[in-house]
Write a protein that holds these residues in place. Sequence first.
Motif, mmCIF file in Angstrom:
data_model
loop_
_atom_site.group_PDB
_atom_site.id
_atom_site.type_symbol
_atom_site.label_atom_id
_atom_site.label_comp_id
_atom_site.label_asym_id
_atom_site.label_seq_id
_atom_site.Cartn_x
_atom_site.Cartn_y
_atom_site.Cartn_z
ATOM 1 N N ARG A 125 0.839 -1.210 0.008
ATOM 2 C CA ARG A 125 -0.065 0.200 -0.002
ATOM 3 C C ARG A 125 0.516 1.141 0.344
ATOM 4 O O ARG A 125 0.517 2.160 -0.775
ATOM 5 C CB ARG A 125 -1.359 -0.075 1.059
ATOM 6 C CG ARG A 125 -2.191 1.050 1.450
ATOM 7 C CD ARG A 125 -2.439 0.489 2.179
ATOM 8 N NE ARG A 125 -4.353 1.939 2.778
ATOM 9 C CZ ARG A 125 -5.143 1.256 3.804
ATOM 10 N NH1 ARG A 125 -4.746 0.819 3.948
ATOM 11 N NH2 ARG A 125 -6.250 2.126 3.021
ATOM 12 N N ASP A 128 2.239 1.266 -3.463
ATOM 13 C CA ASP A 128 1.169 2.668 -4.352
ATOM 14 C C ASP A 128 0.847 3.618 -3.797
ATOM 15 O O ASP A 128 1.148 4.707 -5.191
ATOM 16 C CB ASP A 128 0.161 1.977 -4.194
ATOM 17 C CG ASP A 128 0.109 0.468 -4.381
ATOM 18 O OD1 ASP A 128 1.209 -0.553 -5.630
ATOM 19 O OD2 ASP A 128 -0.956 0.243 -4.065
ATOM 20 N N ASP A 131 4.499 5.903 -5.528
ATOM 21 C CA ASP A 131 4.326 5.214 -7.073
ATOM 22 C C ASP A 131 3.816 7.275 -7.371
ATOM 23 O O ASP A 131 3.873 7.499 -8.261
ATOM 24 C CB ASP A 131 4.138 4.110 -7.391
ATOM 25 C CG ASP A 131 5.575 3.433 -7.545
ATOM 26 O OD1 ASP A 131 6.380 3.678 -7.124
ATOM 27 O OD2 ASP A 131 4.553 2.309 -6.851
#
Length: 137
Positions: A125, A128, A131
């Motif tokens: 998580r 993500d 990113d």
Amino acid sequence: MRHLTLAEALLKQHEGKRLHPYHCTADKLTIGYGRNLEDKGISDAEALYLLANDIAECEQDMATFSYWPALNDSQKAALIDMRYCLGAGGFRGFRNMHSALERGDYPAAAREVLDSKFARQVKGRAQDIADMLVLPE
């Protein structure tokens, strides 16, 4: 349909309203007006309703940060996800990330997300979120 109005009033009177989970007289985890969470749970529609309310609350909080308007949609979504997971206080604890976001230094903000106890706990998580902070929309 009067019977439904009467039934609602009677249930409210007998059950009472509790906005935090509690154990009822049958020792079942319960919330609201006697909703048995252990045996009944919640429906998909109720889960989506709760999620929509929580996202709206997160977005309202996020709008208090001066850097918020400059973010793209992916960055906003990532930070809402992080704020949702950590709560308001936990999210505010990322002082260096907030400083980086204020400067528009998104790679540094992403590094701050990844260099945290949060990242060690939620692993993918956090990756993500990091990113999404650095990738253009």
